[in-house]
Write a protein that holds these residues in place. Sequence first.
Motif, PDB file in Angstrom:
ATOM      1  N   ARG A  53      -6.327 -43.687  21.352  1.00 41.48           N
ATOM      2  CA  ARG A  53      -6.126 -45.089  21.739  1.00 41.48           C
ATOM      3  C   ARG A  53      -6.088 -45.972  20.489  1.00 41.48           C
ATOM      4  O   ARG A  53      -6.731 -47.014  20.438  1.00 41.48           O
ATOM      5  CB  ARG A  53      -7.245 -45.544  22.677  1.00 41.48           C
ATOM      6  CG  ARG A  53      -7.333 -44.757  23.951  1.00 41.48           C
ATOM      7  CD  ARG A  53      -8.665 -44.988  24.667  1.00 41.48           C
ATOM      8  NE  ARG A  53      -8.875 -46.396  24.975  1.00 41.48           N
ATOM      9  CZ  ARG A  53     -10.043 -46.885  25.427  1.00 41.48           C
ATOM     10  NH1 ARG A  53     -11.083 -46.081  25.579  1.00 41.48           N
ATOM     11  NH2 ARG A  53     -10.167 -48.172  25.700  1.00 41.48           N
ATOM     12  N   ARG A  54      -5.328 -45.569  19.489  1.00 43.04           N
ATOM     13  CA  ARG A  54      -5.260 -46.361  18.261  1.00 43.04           C
ATOM     14  C   ARG A  54      -4.749 -47.770  18.570  1.00 43.04           C
ATOM     15  O   ARG A  54      -3.696 -47.948  19.171  1.00 43.04           O
ATOM     16  CB  ARG A  54      -4.329 -45.695  17.245  1.00 43.04           C
ATOM     17  CG  ARG A  54      -4.172 -46.473  15.925  1.00 43.04           C
ATOM     18  CD  ARG A  54      -3.147 -45.809  15.019  1.00 43.04           C
ATOM     19  NE  ARG A  54      -2.977 -46.545  13.767  1.00 43.04           N
ATOM     20  CZ  ARG A  54      -2.175 -47.593  13.627  1.00 43.04           C
ATOM     21  NH1 ARG A  54      -1.461 -48.022  14.665  1.00 43.04           N
ATOM     22  NH2 ARG A  54      -2.069 -48.206  12.457  1.00 43.04           N
ATOM     23  N   PRO A  55      -5.492 -48.790  18.161  1.00 40.77           N
ATOM     24  CA  PRO A  55      -5.062 -50.162  18.460  1.00 40.77           C
ATOM     25  C   PRO A  55      -3.929 -50.611  17.545  1.00 40.77           C
ATOM     26  O   PRO A  55      -3.784 -50.133  16.413  1.00 40.77           O
ATOM     27  CB  PRO A  55      -6.335 -50.981  18.204  1.00 40.77           C
ATOM     28  CG  PRO A  55      -7.075 -50.194  17.166  1.00 40.77           C
ATOM     29  CD  PRO A  55      -6.793 -48.744  17.472  1.00 40.77           C
ATOM     30  N   ASP A  56      -3.132 -51.549  18.050  1.00 43.39           N
ATOM     31  CA  ASP A  56      -2.106 -52.183  17.222  1.00 43.39           C
ATOM     32  C   ASP A  56      -2.708 -53.263  16.337  1.00 43.39           C
ATOM     33  O   ASP A  56      -2.210 -53.536  15.248  1.00 43.39           O
ATOM     34  CB  ASP A  56      -1.011 -52.798  18.089  1.00 43.39           C
ATOM     35  CG  ASP A  56      -0.327 -51.756  18.956  1.00 43.39           C
ATOM     36  OD1 ASP A  56       0.137 -50.745  18.401  1.00 43.39           O
ATOM     37  OD2 ASP A  56      -0.269 -51.949  20.180  1.00 43.39           O
ATOM     38  N   ALA A  57      -3.773 -53.890  16.853  1.00 35.97           N
ATOM     39  CA  ALA A  57      -4.428 -54.960  16.110  1.00 35.97           C
ATOM     40  C   ALA A  57      -5.898 -54.985  16.504  1.00 35.97           C
ATOM     41  O   ALA A  57      -6.295 -54.444  17.540  1.00 35.97           O
ATOM     42  CB  ALA A  57      -3.775 -56.315  16.402  1.00 35.97           C
ATOM     43  N   VAL A  58      -6.696 -55.628  15.668  1.00 37.23           N
ATOM     44  CA  VAL A  58      -8.131 -55.720  15.903  1.00 37.23           C
ATOM     45  C   VAL A  58      -8.545 -57.185  15.886  1.00 37.23           C
ATOM     46  O   VAL A  58      -8.229 -57.924  14.936  1.00 37.23           O
ATOM     47  CB  VAL A  58      -8.933 -54.941  14.845  1.00 37.23           C
ATOM     48  CG1 VAL A  58     -10.444 -55.106  15.097  1.00 37.23           C
ATOM     49  CG2 VAL A  58      -8.558 -53.474  14.859  1.00 37.23           C
ATOM     50  N   MET A  59      -9.241 -57.607  16.943  1.00 39.45           N
ATOM     51  CA  MET A  59      -9.883 -58.919  16.959  1.00 39.45           C
ATOM     52  C   MET A  59     -11.344 -58.714  16.559  1.00 39.45           C
ATOM     53  O   MET A  59     -12.064 -57.948  17.192  1.00 39.45           O
ATOM     54  CB  MET A  59      -9.800 -59.571  18.348  1.00 39.45           C
ATOM     55  CG  MET A  59     -10.606 -60.865  18.455  1.00 39.45           C
ATOM     56  SD  MET A  59     -10.652 -61.539  20.136  1.00 39.45           S
ATOM     57  CE  MET A  59      -9.010 -62.236  20.264  1.00 39.45           C
ATOM     58  N   LEU A  60     -11.756 -59.374  15.507  1.00 36.55           N
ATOM     59  CA  LEU A  60     -13.135 -59.302  15.030  1.00 36.55           C
ATOM     60  C   LEU A  60     -13.846 -60.590  15.412  1.00 36.55           C
ATOM     61  O   LEU A  60     -13.421 -61.684  15.034  1.00 36.55           O
ATOM     62  CB  LEU A  60     -13.155 -59.114  13.506  1.00 36.55           C
ATOM     63  CG  LEU A  60     -14.521 -59.230  12.815  1.00 36.55           C
ATOM     64  CD1 LEU A  60     -15.485 -58.160  13.323  1.00 36.55           C
ATOM     65  CD2 LEU A  60     -14.357 -59.150  11.294  1.00 36.55           C
ATOM     66  N   LEU A  61     -14.916 -60.460  16.197  1.00 37.81           N
ATOM     67  CA  LEU A  61     -15.700 -61.616  16.621  1.00 37.81           C
ATOM     68  C   LEU A  61     -17.126 -61.473  16.112  1.00 37.81           C
ATOM     69  O   LEU A  61     -17.752 -60.426  16.309  1.00 37.81           O
ATOM     70  CB  LEU A  61     -15.720 -61.730  18.153  1.00 37.81           C
ATOM     71  CG  LEU A  61     -14.379 -61.896  18.872  1.00 37.81           C
ATOM     72  CD1 LEU A  61     -14.606 -61.982  20.373  1.00 37.81           C
ATOM     73  CD2 LEU A  61     -13.643 -63.136  18.365  1.00 37.81           C
ATOM     74  N   GLN A  62     -17.637 -62.510  15.489  1.00 37.95           N
ATOM     75  CA  GLN A  62     -19.015 -62.520  15.021  1.00 37.95           C
ATOM     76  C   GLN A  62     -19.896 -63.132  16.104  1.00 37.95           C
ATOM     77  O   GLN A  62     -19.664 -64.259  16.547  1.00 37.95           O
ATOM     78  CB  GLN A  62     -19.126 -63.348  13.728  1.00 37.95           C
ATOM     79  CG  GLN A  62     -18.219 -62.879  12.609  1.00 37.95           C
ATOM     80  CD  GLN A  62     -18.760 -61.634  11.896  1.00 37.95           C
ATOM     81  OE1 GLN A  62     -19.616 -60.933  12.440  1.00 37.95           O
ATOM     82  NE2 GLN A  62     -18.258 -61.359  10.718  1.00 37.95           N
ATOM     83  N   ALA A  63     -20.915 -62.398  16.524  1.00 36.85           N
ATOM     84  CA  ALA A  63     -21.820 -62.894  17.557  1.00 36.85           C
ATOM     85  C   ALA A  63     -22.618 -64.097  17.081  1.00 36.85           C
ATOM     86  O   ALA A  63     -23.125 -64.870  17.905  1.00 36.85           O
ATOM     87  CB  ALA A  63     -22.767 -61.783  17.995  1.00 36.85           C
ATOM     88  N   THR A  64     -22.713 -64.281  15.770  1.00 36.46           N
ATOM     89  CA  THR A  64     -23.462 -65.420  15.232  1.00 36.46           C
ATOM     90  C   THR A  64     -22.668 -66.722  15.288  1.00 36.46           C
ATOM     91  O   THR A  64     -23.161 -67.760  14.851  1.00 36.46           O
ATOM     92  CB  THR A  64     -23.890 -65.136  13.780  1.00 36.46           C
ATOM     93  OG1 THR A  64     -22.741 -64.732  13.025  1.00 36.46           O
ATOM     94  CG2 THR A  64     -24.943 -64.027  13.740  1.00 36.46           C
ATOM     95  N   SER A  65     -21.459 -66.656  15.810  1.00 33.91           N
ATOM     96  CA  SER A  65     -20.673 -67.869  16.098  1.00 33.91           C
ATOM     97  C   SER A  65     -20.427 -67.886  17.604  1.00 33.91           C
ATOM     98  O   SER A  65     -19.342 -67.554  18.074  1.00 33.91           O
ATOM     99  CB  SER A  65     -19.341 -67.860  15.335  1.00 33.91           C
ATOM    100  OG  SER A  65     -19.554 -67.860  13.947  1.00 33.91           O
TER     101      SER A  65
END
Length: 583
Positions: free
Chosen positions: A445-457
């Motif tokens: 399931r290789r992703p095309d893109a990655v969304m990175l979310l910081q829990a500290t925001s």
Amino acid sequence: MGLIFPDDLMAWQRWQRGRHGLRAARDLLRRPSPPGLTLHLPTDDPVVLFALEASTPTAIASVTVPLKHLGGVPAAVVAPFNATALLPGTWRTIPLGVVPELPTELGGIRAVVASGHFLPAGAVAYEWSRRLGARFLVVQHGLMTPFAPPLPHGAHLLAFSERDGDFWRSGRTDVTADAIGSQLLWEAARHVARTAPVDAPPAAAATPVFLGQLHGAELPRRISGGTAVAFCRRFGAEYRPHPAEVDRISRLQHALWRRRGIRFAPAGGMLDRPRPVVSIFSTGVLEAAAGGVPSWVTCLRPPAWVQEFWERYELAVWGGEPTPAPPAARDRACPCGRRAGARRRERRGMNVLCVIPVRGGSKGVPGKNARVVAGKPLVVWTIERALAVPGLDVLVSTDDPTLAEIAREAGADVPFLRPAELAQDTTPTEPVVRHAIDFRTAEGRRPDAVMLLQATSPVRLPGTLERAVAQFAAGGVDALVGVVPQTPFFWRLGGEPDGGARAAYDVAARPRRQELGAADYHYFENGSLYITRTEIYEQQNNRIGGRVGLFVLDEREGVDIDTLVDLRVAEQVLAELNEGVEQ
């Protein structure tokens, strides 16, 4: 986002009464009698029953238009008044009283059509439908806010769009829905096609009309009335009261505004004399757009639900391009039915992995990711916003079993505990994301893109993440960075030859804030949001690379928790946003 009261009608009614305190107090003192109902019968035994709640043009059209398309099928109408003068054809009426028994004349009813069961005629019609075993159909009349009344148990909804149907159902499985489009928007589109003269002057050049909403319980009058007055004064607009603004308080408000110089628009259809239309969340904004009339939305200090509403219906904020016209009725007239659906189908072709990295250890605020903030563990605020984006693969990477359990309970996928070597104080974020990418790739399931979310925001408004995915998909960038706009009034220590501080702007021509354009602002990367093509991580081991775009966040979304002070600020902002939804 969905309904505040998805299945509790009594709670919704208590909320309604609480929003009209003076009216509730007056009713308590006067104890007015509920309106008696009148049954309107055709010459033949009826098969369909319509519940009519009001004598407004929209309410009447909700009955008269379907009657034209029944192909001779006899129908009855129940209303809290005698409506024979408003309905086509010949009718026989029967006064029913306040709590009527099921009339014998309705024994052949197979379907009941209403706007719901929250008003007198609909409530009685719903009870009759249950006794008769008839299907109860709820017809959507306007755009959906979180404060809409709940659907009756077992009802079938006829919605403007699939998205509106999902919104109103709010996860319930006891009600069903079909998307059939909007008669109102279809008629508006036909109106412009029939009547627009070739040499007509542009409506955008005319005096704007502000559509009033003082009658609504969704917003306090300090916002609905304050927005109307501020807009009319600043832009010379005329105020058009909603037909329901006939209560004493609204009439007193109108009189006060007139004395203060606010002009009122003459009665008449928006499409007959086209002028720019502005409101907060009126269905009239979309109706005007469908009819080719420039329209916008605006609001002083809009609550989070208003901003989500604007995003969901693609309503344009005043100051930019007008609201785009929705598709034709044959394409299911609401824009969220076709255009938003097309966007979701477009995004389904892109596999986006959302990685939320959280560690059990924290130096600045110990245990902050699991700490309860405004009623929820901190990490849950980010998980819930991510899960609201259709098709997003939400993965939490953590080394802490407690955080893993919290994340799973919130609905995120936690397929592993992060190795210790990737959970040190000095561990960068990129190897953690690469670890998640490699895990999904090994699963095929290789992703095309990655969304990175910081829990500290944790502060993210409804619709923010979905808009970010849409911008990334449409913008042709390799990386999208979430930023918060900042005025250019920054200084650098020791920037001058004499060792003095240097300004980042021309101090001799200091601009006023209202004169600043988009190019004048600085944009602060607060770490809240990144979307990056997988190849950038694989080739550059970095969340930022290639062609970079900026995704501008709301100022409130700029909170980043590093200290206890930051934590208190975040808690206050989240509590205020929740309060805005509850109002």
